[in-house]
Scaffold this active site. Structure first.
Site, short mmCIF file in Angstrom:
data_model
loop_
_atom_site.label_atom_id
_atom_site.label_comp_id
_atom_site.label_asym_id
_atom_site.label_seq_id
_atom_site.Cartn_x
_atom_site.Cartn_y
_atom_site.Cartn_z
N HIS A 153 0.76 -0.81 0.11
CA HIS A 153 -0.01 -0.06 0.01
C HIS A 153 0.93 0.51 -0.11
CE1 HIS A 153 0.57 -1.15 4.55
NE2 HIS A 153 0.59 0.42 4.41
N CYS A 163 4.85 9.95 10.00
CA CYS A 163 4.80 8.87 9.45
C CYS A 163 2.93 8.57 8.89
CB CYS A 163 4.91 7.46 9.06
SG CYS A 163 7.16 7.34 9.22
N GLU A 211 4.47 -4.51 7.72
CA GLU A 211 4.48 -2.88 6.12
C GLU A 211 4.49 -3.36 5.78
OE1 GLU A 211 2.97 -0.45 6.35
OE2 GLU A 211 3.10 0.95 8.58
N GLU A 260 5.14 -1.54 2.05
CA GLU A 260 4.95 0.28 1.33
C GLU A 260 5.96 0.51 0.19
OE1 GLU A 260 3.04 2.16 5.45
OE2 GLU A 260 5.45 2.11 4.79
C1 LIG Z 1 4.32 5.71 6.62
C2 LIG Z 1 4.78 3.88 7.36
C3 LIG Z 1 6.43 4.30 7.04
C4 LIG Z 1 4.48 3.99 8.23
C5 LIG Z 1 2.45 4.41 8.57
O1 LIG Z 1 2.91 5.29 9.67
P1 LIG Z 1 1.99 5.49 10.65
O2 LIG Z 1 1.76 4.07 11.68
O3 LIG Z 1 2.30 6.45 11.29
O4 LIG Z 1 0.09 5.86 10.13
P2 LIG Z 1 -1.39 6.54 10.45
O5 LIG Z 1 -0.98 5.98 11.59
O6 LIG Z 1 -0.28 8.03 11.03
O7 LIG Z 1 -1.45 6.42 9.49
MG LIG Z 2 1.90 8.68 11.55
MN LIG Z 3 1.14 1.17 6.56
#
Ligand SMILES: C=C(C)CCOP(=O)(O)OP(=O)(O)O
Ligand SMILES: [Mg+2]
Ligand SMILES: [Mn+2]
Length: 176
Positions: A32, A67, A112, A114
């Site tokens: 994603h 992030c 994860e 991504e």
């Molecule tokens: C983008 C990356 C590398 C991880 C996802 O970030 P988060 O886990 O902080 O996502 P949110 O809950 O803030 O949407």
């Molecule tokens: Mg975040």
């Molecule tokens: Mn993610």
């Protein structure tokens, strides 16, 4: 637990393939779209964010400034600007540095996977962090960060450890 938002599923070229609930995408390790923002002060020190303790993964770990994941139909740069406001209460111009794909098992049975768009900017002002997202922020020099990651890698998120050196290198090359 956090309220369910949708993330954008993509192929290896970042072309949208549909959407999935945030938790489902991380439970099933579906590729994603994501954004990662790195911020620096005028001395070149990097801002670290400590993730809130009850985040769905990585709670209490130190990472880059911000992030998150673009919403369906939202451009990555718009998502980066939105989450800087939501997580840290700040607004500033960003530049896109690079994008990369990675896969990492995190905790709570989540993964994860991504296509991550990495942005950077400079910030000298105050923060208004959202305590639901952020447990703390601090600036570190490249030397301090290197030493801390060498001694305590487990204090940092996996994606941050994968890219912080590249981001520091680009910042020095491009002198921003
Ligand atoms: C983008 C990356 C590398 C991880 C996802 O970030 P988060 O886990 O902080 O996502 P949110 O809950 O803030 O949407
Ligand atoms: Mg975040
Ligand atoms: Mn993610």
């Amino acid at each position: 637990m956090e309220e369910e938002v949708q993330v954008v599923l993509v192929n290896e070229h970042d072309e949208p393939q549909g959407t999935a609930g945030k938790l489902e995408a991380h439970r099933r390790g579906l590729l994603h779209r994501a954004i990662s923002v790195f911020l620096f002060d005028n001395k070149g020190r990097m801002l670290l964010q400590r993730r809130a303790l009850d985040k769905y993964h990585g709670g209490g770990l130190w990472s880059n400034a911000c992030c998150s994941h673009p919403l369906p139909g939202e451009a990555p740069d718009a998502a980066a600007a939105r989450r800087l406001q939501e997580e840290l209460g700040i607004s500033l111009p960003l530049r896109h540095l690079f994008s990369f794909t990675y896969r990492a098992e995190v905790e709570n049975g989540l993964e994860e996977h991504e296509y991550d768009h990495v942005f950077a900017g400079t910030w000298e002002g105050n923060f208004a962090p959202d305590p639901k997202e952020v447990a703390g922020v601090r600036y570190v020099s490249a030397e301090e960060l290197e030493a801390e990651i060498r001694e305590h890698p487990e204090r940092f998120t996996q994606w941050f450890r994968m890219i912080y050196e590249k981001v520091n290198r680009i910042r020095e090359e491009k002198r921003f």
